[in-house]
Motif scaffolding. Structure first.
Motif, PDB file in Angstrom:
ATOM      1  N   LEU A   1      -2.295  -1.804   7.525  1.00  0.00           N
ATOM      2  CA  LEU A   1      -1.899  -2.405   6.584  1.00  0.00           C
ATOM      3  C   LEU A   1      -0.564  -1.570   5.900  1.00  0.00           C
ATOM      4  O   LEU A   1       0.488  -2.252   5.659  1.00  0.00           O
ATOM      5  CB  LEU A   1      -2.583  -2.608   5.471  1.00  0.00           C
ATOM      6  N   LEU A   2      -0.659  -0.414   5.700  1.00  0.00           N
ATOM      7  CA  LEU A   2       0.349   0.537   5.295  1.00  0.00           C
ATOM      8  C   LEU A   2       1.745   0.461   6.063  1.00  0.00           C
ATOM      9  O   LEU A   2       2.845   0.451   5.549  1.00  0.00           O
ATOM     10  CB  LEU A   2      -0.004   1.979   4.903  1.00  0.00           C
ATOM     11  N   HIS A   3       1.372   0.370   7.569  1.00  0.00           N
ATOM     12  CA  HIS A   3       2.725   0.423   8.470  1.00  0.00           C
ATOM     13  C   HIS A   3       3.069  -0.855   8.573  1.00  0.00           C
ATOM     14  O   HIS A   3       4.297  -0.880   8.962  1.00  0.00           O
ATOM     15  CB  HIS A   3       2.114   1.105   9.689  1.00  0.00           C
ATOM     16  N   HIS A   4       2.587  -1.977   8.518  1.00  0.00           N
ATOM     17  CA  HIS A   4       2.858  -3.358   8.930  1.00  0.00           C
ATOM     18  C   HIS A   4       2.837  -4.224   7.682  1.00  0.00           C
ATOM     19  O   HIS A   4       2.878  -5.694   7.848  1.00  0.00           O
ATOM     20  CB  HIS A   4       2.006  -3.779   9.833  1.00  0.00           C
ATOM     21  N   SER A   5       3.007  -3.924   6.466  1.00  0.00           N
ATOM     22  CA  SER A   5       3.041  -4.664   5.345  1.00  0.00           C
ATOM     23  C   SER A   5       3.830  -4.027   4.085  1.00  0.00           C
ATOM     24  O   SER A   5       4.537  -3.078   4.303  1.00  0.00           O
ATOM     25  CB  SER A   5       1.569  -5.112   4.744  1.00  0.00           C
ATOM     26  N   HIS A   6       3.836  -4.720   3.043  1.00  0.00           N
ATOM     27  CA  HIS A   6       4.658  -4.227   2.013  1.00  0.00           C
ATOM     28  C   HIS A   6       4.017  -3.557   1.024  1.00  0.00           C
ATOM     29  O   HIS A   6       4.566  -3.145   0.008  1.00  0.00           O
ATOM     30  CB  HIS A   6       5.503  -5.374   1.156  1.00  0.00           C
ATOM     31  N   TRP A   7       2.766  -3.113   1.387  1.00  0.00           N
ATOM     32  CA  TRP A   7       2.076  -2.094   0.497  1.00  0.00           C
ATOM     33  C   TRP A   7       2.867  -0.860   0.729  1.00  0.00           C
ATOM     34  O   TRP A   7       3.345  -0.431   1.597  1.00  0.00           O
ATOM     35  CB  TRP A   7       0.712  -1.893   1.000  1.00  0.00           C
ATOM     36  N   GLU A   8       2.793   0.127  -0.449  1.00  0.00           N
ATOM     37  CA  GLU A   8       3.301   1.207  -0.392  1.00  0.00           C
ATOM     38  C   GLU A   8       2.439   2.118  -0.981  1.00  0.00           C
ATOM     39  O   GLU A   8       1.620   2.030  -1.733  1.00  0.00           O
ATOM     40  CB  GLU A   8       4.729   1.319  -1.372  1.00  0.00           C
ATOM     41  N   MET A   9       2.726   3.558  -0.737  1.00  0.00           N
ATOM     42  CA  MET A   9       1.696   4.647  -0.919  1.00  0.00           C
ATOM     43  C   MET A   9       2.614   6.033  -1.316  1.00  0.00           C
ATOM     44  O   MET A   9       3.711   6.237  -0.579  1.00  0.00           O
ATOM     45  CB  MET A   9       0.739   5.010  -0.003  1.00  0.00           C
ATOM     46  N   LYS A  10       2.182   6.714  -2.350  1.00  0.00           N
ATOM     47  CA  LYS A  10       2.714   8.035  -2.664  1.00  0.00           C
ATOM     48  C   LYS A  10       1.549   8.848  -3.210  1.00  0.00           C
ATOM     49  O   LYS A  10       0.663   8.435  -3.438  1.00  0.00           O
ATOM     50  CB  LYS A  10       3.813   7.689  -3.694  1.00  0.00           C
ATOM     51  N   ILE A  11       2.001  10.182  -3.337  1.00  0.00           N
ATOM     52  CA  ILE A  11       1.084  10.974  -3.767  1.00  0.00           C
ATOM     53  C   ILE A  11       1.445  11.323  -5.376  1.00  0.00           C
ATOM     54  O   ILE A  11       2.772  11.652  -5.461  1.00  0.00           O
ATOM     55  CB  ILE A  11       1.125  12.480  -3.108  1.00  0.00           C
ATOM     56  N   GLY A  12       0.874  11.129  -6.422  1.00  0.00           N
ATOM     57  CA  GLY A  12       0.929  10.965  -7.523  1.00  0.00           C
ATOM     58  C   GLY A  12       1.336  12.628  -8.250  1.00  0.00           C
ATOM     59  O   GLY A  12       0.891  13.458  -7.495  1.00  0.00           O
ATOM     60  N   THR A  13       1.678  12.628  -9.531  1.00  0.00           N
ATOM     61  CA  THR A  13       1.642  13.825 -10.237  1.00  0.00           C
ATOM     62  C   THR A  13       0.344  14.575 -10.284  1.00  0.00           C
ATOM     63  O   THR A  13       0.197  15.745 -10.290  1.00  0.00           O
ATOM     64  CB  THR A  13       2.221  13.789 -11.546  1.00  0.00           C
ATOM     65  N   ASP A  14      -0.920  13.611 -10.179  1.00  0.00           N
ATOM     66  CA  ASP A  14      -2.163  14.160 -10.003  1.00  0.00           C
ATOM     67  C   ASP A  14      -2.448  14.732  -8.599  1.00  0.00           C
ATOM     68  O   ASP A  14      -3.642  15.181  -8.459  1.00  0.00           O
ATOM     69  CB  ASP A  14      -3.159  13.218 -10.689  1.00  0.00           C
ATOM     70  N   ARG A  15      -1.429  14.869  -7.717  1.00  0.00           N
ATOM     71  CA  ARG A  15      -1.654  15.092  -6.336  1.00  0.00           C
ATOM     72  C   ARG A  15      -2.659  14.335  -5.311  1.00  0.00           C
ATOM     73  O   ARG A  15      -3.494  14.887  -4.743  1.00  0.00           O
ATOM     74  CB  ARG A  15      -1.988  16.726  -6.194  1.00  0.00           C
ATOM     75  N   HIS A  16      -2.889  13.121  -5.880  1.00  0.00           N
ATOM     76  CA  HIS A  16      -3.907  12.311  -5.400  1.00  0.00           C
ATOM     77  C   HIS A  16      -3.010  10.979  -4.746  1.00  0.00           C
ATOM     78  O   HIS A  16      -2.082  10.549  -5.429  1.00  0.00           O
ATOM     79  CB  HIS A  16      -5.091  11.660  -6.226  1.00  0.00           C
ATOM     80  N   PRO A  17      -3.499  10.239  -3.779  1.00  0.00           N
ATOM     81  CA  PRO A  17      -2.800   9.030  -3.400  1.00  0.00           C
ATOM     82  C   PRO A  17      -2.683   7.696  -4.710  1.00  0.00           C
ATOM     83  O   PRO A  17      -3.979   7.608  -5.038  1.00  0.00           O
ATOM     84  CB  PRO A  17      -3.684   8.736  -2.170  1.00  0.00           C
ATOM     85  N   TRP A  18      -1.648   7.062  -4.655  1.00  0.00           N
ATOM     86  CA  TRP A  18      -1.541   5.911  -5.481  1.00  0.00           C
ATOM     87  C   TRP A  18      -1.069   4.731  -4.525  1.00  0.00           C
ATOM     88  O   TRP A  18      -0.206   5.057  -3.714  1.00  0.00           O
ATOM     89  CB  TRP A  18      -0.642   6.225  -6.658  1.00  0.00           C
ATOM     90  N   PHE A  19      -1.431   3.614  -4.762  1.00  0.00           N
ATOM     91  CA  PHE A  19      -0.986   2.467  -3.745  1.00  0.00           C
ATOM     92  C   PHE A  19      -0.349   1.269  -4.754  1.00  0.00           C
ATOM     93  O   PHE A  19      -0.913   0.932  -5.797  1.00  0.00           O
ATOM     94  CB  PHE A  19      -2.216   2.047  -3.040  1.00  0.00           C
ATOM     95  N   THR A  20       0.728   1.096  -4.227  1.00  0.00           N
ATOM     96  CA  THR A  20       1.487  -0.133  -4.918  1.00  0.00           C
ATOM     97  C   THR A  20       1.360  -1.441  -4.145  1.00  0.00           C
ATOM     98  O   THR A  20       2.041  -1.284  -2.774  1.00  0.00           O
ATOM     99  CB  THR A  20       2.868   0.442  -5.007  1.00  0.00           C
TER     100      THR A  20
END
Length: 433
Positions: A391-410
């Motif tokens: 899903l992350l590679h083939h869709s418009h979902w995005e992920m980043k590591i937040g300031t809390d150093r944990h994954p966040w998903f948009t």
């Protein structure tokens, strides 16, 4: 051809060209479709007979450069080898079963139904006396005759006959000698799977699939479009992945089987914006110096999928020159065992919101792909199950590591018009991203 003559329904449908179809009156279109279908059936029967005759004449295919009739036929037509093999098998069976051949050649039964009836007649139930074969064949031919006959009708008739002639031996549903499993590559690069399994093997398969077809978090599929068939396909893929990851498979070619992928490093690093390069004439260079990813069995694979697989894999660099390997580098993992343990300690399983699949079902995902210069460290990695990795590679979902150093998903705007970031699955309560 005179276009005006198309109005005359007496024109042979087989003389038409595809561009003529739109100009046909409705009655001619309907009748022509039936006529063409009947001609295809006639030619199909003719091809089956000719292929069988080629086999019977024992043509020396070795001198032509082919190992068999089916290899030769596939190489000289648009047929796949597996399809050519089925045509040959049908023709050989019809040569041993003249009653079935007569019905097939007359256009009374289809090729599929002829094959089903032939299989029954050549491997009848063990409890059926020889003198009953002619009567059973007639019953089956009657059930398969005409346009209203369906495969379900024929199979039902076969099942009834098998039940009537059951012996003290194993019933057909429990006879493992009848098991079949076909996996054939299709023209569009996929694999078509077809099988016929005994009751016990079938029960094992259904039990394994059932355990992996649990409903997913609605955020994954807000429209509920993942059909039961898609759920079973995803579950089957997960069974295969776990088997290959287990290390229990027998050695083949000097190593335990695994998914192998060959890809040019520059292509793996090339972004989508780079894909349309220009040739010397200023026009788009359709091929240029670009390569494609390849798998040993299935062949070409998109670079997007290759990048997903490369997120968490064993990597062996090979220096090539003019297609010849010059140097073989040391095989390493893109996500080491220690890093994986650290990811498990942080994410506890699939980090995607609402999932939480156990770590054994997960892969390491690079926020910025390592081929683009992204580091393989915790601040650029997340643990994702296979479904959410795709899903992350083939869709418009995005992920980043937040300031809390944990994954966040948009989520994409189709899921949330405001695109509000969502914390990882194991993170309860709101936190600043």
């Amino acid at each position: 051809m005179n276009p005006g003559g198309l109005k005359n329904s007496s024109i042979a449908a087989t003389a038409l060209q595809p561009d003529d179809v739109r100009r046909l009156p409705e009655i001619s279109l309907l009748q022509g479709t039936v006529d063409v279908s009947r001609e295809i059936e006639r030619l199909e029967a003719l091809r089956v007979a000719m292929v069988a005759e080629v086999h019977e004449r024992a043509v020396s295919f070795d001198t032509l450069g082919f190992r068999s009739v089916k290899q030769w036929l596939a190489a000289n037509t648009l047929l796949e080898v597996s399809t050519a093999g089925r045509i040959l098998a049908l023709g050989r069976m019809l040569g041993r079963q003249p009653e079935i051949a007569d019905a097939f050649n007359a256009g009374d039964i289809s090729a599929e139904h002829a094959a089903l009836i032939g299989k029954f007649c050549e491997t009848p139930p063990r409890g059926m006396p020889n003198e009953a074969l002619d009567a059973c064949r007639k019953v089956l031919l009657d059930s398969a005759t005409g346009p209203t006959a369906t495969t379900t009708t024929v199979r039902s008739c076969i099942s009834k006959l098998e039940r009537i002639f059951e012996s003290d031996e194993l019933p057909p549903s429990e006879d493992t000698e009848r098991n079949e499993f076909h996996a054939s590559k299709t023209l569009n690069g996929r694999v078509a799977v077809k099988g016929d399994l005994d009751a016990v093997t079938g029960e094992m398969l259904l039990t394994a699939l059932s355990a992996l077809t649990k409903p997913r978090n609605p955020a994954d599929d807000p429209a509920g479009a993942r059909t039961p068939a898609r759920q079973r396909a995803d579950a089957f893929a997960e069974i295969l992945r776990r088997y290959l990851d287990s290390g229990d498979a027998p050695i083949e070619g000097g190593e335990r089987p695994h998914l192998s992928l060959h890809v040019n490093a520059s292509d793996l690093a090339r972004s989508e914006a780079d894909h349309e390069s220009l040739g010397s004439d200023g026009n788009p260079d359709l091929f240029g110096d670009k390569d494609i990813a390849r798998m040993p069995h299935m062949g070409p694979l998109s670079i997007a999928t290759a990048r997903r697989l490369a997120c968490d894999c064993h990597l062996t660099p090979i220096v090539m020159s003019d297609g010849v390997p010059l140097n073989l580098g040391r095989t390493t993992r893109t996500v080491s065992k220690k890093q994986r343990r650290a990811l498990i300690a942080r994410d506890h399983g699939c980090a995607f919101p609402g999932c939480g699949a156990p770590p054994a079902h997960c892969e390491g995902h690079h926020v910025m792909h390592w081929a683009d210069g992204g580091p393989t460290d915790l601040d650029n990695l997340a643990l994702l199950c296979g479904y959410h990795h795709r899903l992350l590679h083939h869709s418009h979902w995005e992920m980043k590591i937040g300031t809390d150093r944990h994954p966040w998903f948009t989520p994409p705007s189709t899921v949330d018009p405001y695109k509000k970031p969502i914390p990882a699955h194991n993170r309860a309560g709101p936190r600043a991203a």
